[in-house]
Design an enzyme around this catalytic site. Structure first.
Site, PDB file in Angstrom:
ATOM      1  N   THR A 155       9.063  -7.991  10.736  1.00 63.14           N
ATOM      2  CA  THR A 155       7.864  -8.176  11.629  1.00 63.14           C
ATOM      3  C   THR A 155       7.378  -9.397  11.458  1.00 63.14           C
ATOM      4  OG1 THR A 155       5.868  -6.822  12.027  1.00 63.14           O
ATOM      5  CG2 THR A 155       6.198  -7.182   9.748  1.00 63.14           C
ATOM      6  N   GLY A 188       6.619   6.460  -2.290  1.00 60.93           N
ATOM      7  CA  GLY A 188       6.876   6.348  -0.562  1.00 60.93           C
ATOM      8  C   GLY A 188       8.109   6.407  -0.439  1.00 60.93           C
ATOM      9  N   SER A 242       8.837  -8.022   5.654  1.00 57.71           N
ATOM     10  CA  SER A 242       9.612  -7.225   6.730  1.00 57.71           C
ATOM     11  C   SER A 242       9.913  -8.306   7.898  1.00 57.71           C
ATOM     12  CB  SER A 242       8.360  -6.406   7.405  1.00 57.71           C
ATOM     13  OG  SER A 242       8.586  -5.851   8.784  1.00 57.71           O
ATOM     14  N   ASN A 270       7.824   5.387  14.486  1.00 58.45           N
ATOM     15  CA  ASN A 270       9.277   4.837  14.515  1.00 58.45           C
ATOM     16  C   ASN A 270      10.204   5.731  15.141  1.00 58.45           C
ATOM     17  OD1 ASN A 270       8.144   3.618  11.570  1.00 58.45           O
ATOM     18  ND2 ASN A 270       8.448   2.182  12.879  1.00 58.45           N
ATOM     19  N   ASN A 327      -1.253   5.233  -4.889  1.00 55.00           N
ATOM     20  CA  ASN A 327      -2.532   5.913  -4.926  1.00 55.00           C
ATOM     21  C   ASN A 327      -2.294   7.400  -3.985  1.00 55.00           C
ATOM     22  OD1 ASN A 327      -1.957   4.938  -2.191  1.00 55.00           O
ATOM     23  ND2 ASN A 327      -3.768   3.961  -2.067  1.00 55.00           N
ATOM     24  N   PRO A 380       3.745  -2.058  24.317  1.00 54.39           N
ATOM     25  CA  PRO A 380       3.433  -3.169  24.202  1.00 54.39           C
ATOM     26  C   PRO A 380       3.563  -3.703  23.046  1.00 54.39           C
ATOM     27  CG  PRO A 380       1.696  -1.781  24.863  1.00 54.39           C
ATOM     28  CD  PRO A 380       2.613  -0.941  24.680  1.00 54.39           C
ATOM     29  N   TYR A 388      -0.683  -6.162  10.705  1.00 48.24           N
ATOM     30  CA  TYR A 388       0.077  -5.631   9.729  1.00 48.24           C
ATOM     31  C   TYR A 388       1.041  -6.803   9.439  1.00 48.24           C
ATOM     32  CZ  TYR A 388       4.431  -3.751   7.742  1.00 48.24           C
ATOM     33  OH  TYR A 388       5.724  -3.565   7.055  1.00 48.24           O
ATOM     34  N   LYS A 399       1.860  -9.344   5.909  1.00 53.29           N
ATOM     35  CA  LYS A 399       3.276  -9.632   5.296  1.00 53.29           C
ATOM     36  C   LYS A 399       3.243 -11.381   5.244  1.00 53.29           C
ATOM     37  CE  LYS A 399       4.752  -5.673   4.471  1.00 53.29           C
ATOM     38  NZ  LYS A 399       4.373  -4.843   3.046  1.00 53.29           N
TER      39      LYS A 399
HETATM   40  P1  NAD Z   1       5.494   4.220   2.473  1.00 51.13           P
HETATM   41  O1  NAD Z   1       4.051   4.408   3.157  1.00 51.13           O
HETATM   42  O2  NAD Z   1       6.375   5.543   2.474  1.00 51.13           O
HETATM   43  O3  NAD Z   1       5.343   3.861   0.909  1.00 51.13           O
HETATM   44  C1  NAD Z   1       4.221   2.754   0.773  1.00 51.13           C
HETATM   45  C2  NAD Z   1       3.458   3.376  -0.665  1.00 51.13           C
HETATM   46  O4  NAD Z   1       2.586   2.822  -1.067  1.00 51.13           O
HETATM   47  C3  NAD Z   1       2.711   4.833  -0.147  1.00 51.13           C
HETATM   48  O5  NAD Z   1       3.381   5.850  -1.227  1.00 51.13           O
HETATM   49  C4  NAD Z   1       1.524   4.530  -0.249  1.00 51.13           C
HETATM   50  O6  NAD Z   1       0.715   5.784  -0.963  1.00 51.13           O
HETATM   51  C5  NAD Z   1       1.273   3.517  -1.499  1.00 51.13           C
HETATM   52  N1  NAD Z   1       0.151   2.528  -1.441  1.00 51.13           N
HETATM   53  C6  NAD Z   1      -0.379   1.811  -0.089  1.00 51.13           C
HETATM   54  N2  NAD Z   1      -1.316   1.128  -0.582  1.00 51.13           N
HETATM   55  C7  NAD Z   1      -1.676   1.397  -1.819  1.00 51.13           C
HETATM   56  C8  NAD Z   1      -2.395   0.726  -2.870  1.00 51.13           C
HETATM   57  N3  NAD Z   1      -3.417   0.108  -2.229  1.00 51.13           N
HETATM   58  N4  NAD Z   1      -2.346   0.895  -3.944  1.00 51.13           N
HETATM   59  C9  NAD Z   1      -1.519   2.142  -4.482  1.00 51.13           C
HETATM   60  N5  NAD Z   1      -0.522   2.471  -3.568  1.00 51.13           N
HETATM   61  C10 NAD Z   1      -0.726   2.274  -2.342  1.00 51.13           C
HETATM   62  O7  NAD Z   1       6.266   2.939   3.158  1.00 51.13           O
HETATM   63  P2  NAD Z   1       7.606   2.548   3.120  1.00 51.13           P
HETATM   64  O8  NAD Z   1       8.503   2.644   4.438  1.00 51.13           O
HETATM   65  O9  NAD Z   1       8.321   3.135   1.819  1.00 51.13           O
HETATM   66  O10 NAD Z   1       7.279   1.010   2.889  1.00 51.13           O
HETATM   67  C11 NAD Z   1       7.340   0.310   1.785  1.00 51.13           C
HETATM   68  C12 NAD Z   1       7.165  -1.072   1.878  1.00 51.13           C
HETATM   69  O11 NAD Z   1       8.039  -1.834   2.751  1.00 51.13           O
HETATM   70  C13 NAD Z   1       5.730  -1.242   2.451  1.00 51.13           C
HETATM   71  O12 NAD Z   1       5.033  -2.449   1.864  1.00 51.13           O
HETATM   72  C14 NAD Z   1       6.206  -1.697   3.913  1.00 51.13           C
HETATM   73  O13 NAD Z   1       5.217  -2.465   4.643  1.00 51.13           O
HETATM   74  C15 NAD Z   1       7.407  -2.351   3.853  1.00 51.13           C
HETATM   75  N6  NAD Z   1       8.461  -2.229   4.991  1.00 51.13           N
HETATM   76  C16 NAD Z   1       8.542  -0.952   5.429  1.00 51.13           C
HETATM   77  C17 NAD Z   1       9.362  -0.879   6.581  1.00 51.13           C
HETATM   78  C18 NAD Z   1       9.628   0.618   7.068  1.00 51.13           C
HETATM   79  O14 NAD Z   1      10.025   0.433   8.356  1.00 51.13           O
HETATM   80  N7  NAD Z   1       9.667   1.635   6.637  1.00 51.13           N
HETATM   81  C19 NAD Z   1       9.818  -1.932   7.187  1.00 51.13           C
HETATM   82  C20 NAD Z   1       9.670  -3.200   6.734  1.00 51.13           C
HETATM   83  C21 NAD Z   1       8.743  -3.438   5.372  1.00 51.13           C
HETATM   84  N1  UFG Z   2      10.968   3.567  20.329  1.00 51.74           N
HETATM   85  C1  UFG Z   2      11.074   4.495  21.326  1.00 51.74           C
HETATM   86  N2  UFG Z   2      10.445   5.663  21.147  1.00 51.74           N
HETATM   87  C2  UFG Z   2       9.800   6.039  20.073  1.00 51.74           C
HETATM   88  C3  UFG Z   2       9.667   4.834  19.081  1.00 51.74           C
HETATM   89  C4  UFG Z   2      10.455   3.798  19.136  1.00 51.74           C
HETATM   90  O1  UFG Z   2      11.657   4.266  22.423  1.00 51.74           O
HETATM   91  O2  UFG Z   2       9.144   7.084  20.116  1.00 51.74           O
HETATM   92  C5  UFG Z   2      11.866   2.312  20.490  1.00 51.74           C
HETATM   93  C6  UFG Z   2      11.237   0.910  20.424  1.00 51.74           C
HETATM   94  O3  UFG Z   2      10.500   0.681  21.743  1.00 51.74           O
HETATM   95  C7  UFG Z   2      12.133   0.046  19.927  1.00 51.74           C
HETATM   96  C8  UFG Z   2      13.079   0.767  18.992  1.00 51.74           C
HETATM   97  O4  UFG Z   2      12.783   2.312  19.366  1.00 51.74           O
HETATM   98  O5  UFG Z   2      12.800  -0.499  20.889  1.00 51.74           O
HETATM   99  C9  UFG Z   2      12.726   1.003  17.332  1.00 51.74           C
HETATM  100  O6  UFG Z   2      11.360   1.106  17.413  1.00 51.74           O
HETATM  101  P1  UFG Z   2      10.541   1.327  15.907  1.00 51.74           P
HETATM  102  O7  UFG Z   2       9.101   1.714  16.117  1.00 51.74           O
HETATM  103  O8  UFG Z   2      11.290   2.215  15.185  1.00 51.74           O
HETATM  104  O9  UFG Z   2      11.003   0.045  15.197  1.00 51.74           O
HETATM  105  P2  UFG Z   2      10.175  -1.434  15.609  1.00 51.74           P
HETATM  106  O10 UFG Z   2      11.530  -2.478  15.393  1.00 51.74           O
HETATM  107  O11 UFG Z   2       9.611  -1.547  16.696  1.00 51.74           O
HETATM  108  O12 UFG Z   2       9.302  -1.713  14.256  1.00 51.74           O
HETATM  109  C10 UFG Z   2       9.513  -1.199  12.962  1.00 51.74           C
HETATM  110  C11 UFG Z   2       8.336  -1.098  11.972  1.00 51.74           C
HETATM  111  C12 UFG Z   2       7.641  -2.617  11.823  1.00 51.74           C
HETATM  112  C13 UFG Z   2       8.828  -3.419  11.366  1.00 51.74           C
HETATM  113  C14 UFG Z   2       9.990  -3.339  12.124  1.00 51.74           C
HETATM  114  C15 UFG Z   2      11.220  -4.374  11.406  1.00 51.74           C
HETATM  115  O13 UFG Z   2       7.282  -0.223  12.751  1.00 51.74           O
HETATM  116  O14 UFG Z   2       6.409  -2.491  11.249  1.00 51.74           O
HETATM  117  O15 UFG Z   2      10.486  -2.055  12.342  1.00 51.74           O
HETATM  118  O16 UFG Z   2      11.067  -3.948   9.971  1.00 51.74           O
HETATM  119  F1  UFG Z   2       8.271  -4.708  11.428  1.00 51.74           F
END
Ligand code: NAD
Ligand code: UFG
Length: 336
Positions: A126, A10, A124, A198, A32, A292, A148, A152
């Protein structure tokens, strides 16, 4: 060290795998490929000249996880595997709890049997929910507001209980703020499936011509320009944070929690403008109603990570946008 990286194909996992290989670690990935492709890891191999041993299976397959631990002597696990779409988690809560919580339980049980007790976990920001008590420190109460986020929070609780029950575990809980950007080569990056949730991936897809304009969710927040403020962090800085956390838990036991953010917030408009600077032309946008559940302002107090890990984010918003753009413009359709 020989390290198992779950979810290593990922977005954040592939960048961290690259850094682990560059540091000389041996990496085995389980993924996976539900939200990724093995192409990311082939590119990591190309960039590092090192091999990644990818095992394509689901963490819900407890027997397969056990077998992997029987066949390998891991010294640590970096656990990224999980589903991460907030909206989907509201629609399919059981799927999210099953995948994220049960998947993690399977992993922990196999680790325990194999006597591997060193873990870095992707939590996160979150978990802080809609708290606007900024900057958010590790002491801010947890109050996730969607399934979600609650997966966490629940995993954090499980890991805390585990550390209390058995003091031989070394566990780092890393609370990421808003990861963006890509490796400077432009060969790997975030490749969201469907419409990006995002901000940065959406802005990038508008800039590359895949979408018409960015919808800015809300311009009436109590912020200087009325749009939401977040703590965007370059994915390579985030990857470096994992290496620092691994180093820290290498010879310490206990459960540790760190925010990984820059400590600086940017508004949606500031991000769109920075992206325009990176591409050389303004990114079209339009104001739309608030989304929201969104907080007005969220940014980290990253001082604990600096004090304990000697880690801090180095790359600024312009670098984040420039690297994100290099990836998006040279791979307009991601890895496909
Ligand atoms: P991603 O979806 O790109 O990577 C996650 C990977 O896990 C994917 O390759 C997916 O195929 C794999 N996966 C999911 N469920 C699985 C399972 N049951 N078995 C095996 N593989 C599995 O996401 P990412 O952005 O790289 O995020 C990585 C981690 O960081 C996640 O746990 C996510 O919740 C956390 N996180 C991400 C963000 C963000 O904004 N990207 C922010 C905070 C936390
Ligand atoms: N936003 C827009 N337009 C879009 C997307 C987002 O205006 O099309 C705004 C949102 O309202 C927010 C900011 O851009 O003000 C950031 O939004 P993101 O969706 O990129 O990020 P969030 O902070 O809402 O949430 C993300 C992940 C959560 C995680 C959090 C902190 O989606 O799962 O970052 O890691 F928890």
């Amino acid at each position: 060290m020989k390290i198992l990286v779950t979810g290593g194909a990922g977005y954040i996992g592939s960048h961290t795998t690259l850094c682990l290989l560059e540091e000389g670690h041996e990496v085995v990935v389980v993924d996976n490929l539900r939200n990724s492709t093995s192409v990311s890891l082939r590119r990591v191999e190309r960039l590092t000249g090192r091999r990644v041993d990818l095992h394509e299976f689901d963490l819900l397959d407890a027997l397969a996880v056990d077998k992997l631990f029987e066949e390998n002597q891991f010294e640590a696990v970096v656990h990224f595997a999980g589903l991460k779409a907030v909206g989907e988690s509201v629609q399919k809560p059981l799927f999210y709890y099953q995948n994220n919580v049960v998947g993690t339980l399977n992993l922990l049980q196999s680790m325990e049997k194999a006597n591997v007790r060193r873990l870095v976990f992707s939590s996160s920001a979150t978990v802080y929910g809609a708290s606007e008590d900024v900057p958010l420190s590790e002491k801010t109460p947890l109050a996730a507001t969607n399934p979600y986020g609650r997966t966490k929070e629940q995993i954090e609780d499980i890991l805390s209980d585990l550390g209390t029950a058995d003091s031989s575990w070394s566990i780092a809980l890393l609370r990421y703020f808003n990861p963006v950007g890509a490796h400077e080569s432009g060969l790997i990056g975030e490749d969201p499936q469907g419409v990006p949730n995002n901000l940065l991936p959406f802005v990038a897809q508008v800039a590359v011509g895949r979408r018409e304009k960015v919808l800015v969710f809300g311009n009436d927040y109590p912020t200087p320009d009325g749009t939401g403020i977040r703590d965007y962090i370059h994915v390579m800085d985030l990857a470096a944070g994992h290496l620092a956390a691994l180093d820290y838990v290498k010879d310490r036991t206990g459960v540790f929690r760190w925010n990984l953010g820059t400590g600086r917030g940017y508004s949606v408009i500031e991000v769109i403008e920075a992206f325009g600077r990176a591409t050389g032309s303004p990114v079209p946008f339009q104001f739309a109603p608030r989304r929201p559940g969104d907080a007005a302002v969220s940014y980290a107090d990253p001082s604990a990570a600096l004090a304990d890990l000697r880690w801090s984010a180095r790359k600024d918003l312009d670098q984040m946008c420039a690297d994100h753009w290099r990836w998006q413009s040279t791979n307009p359709h991601g890895f496909s």
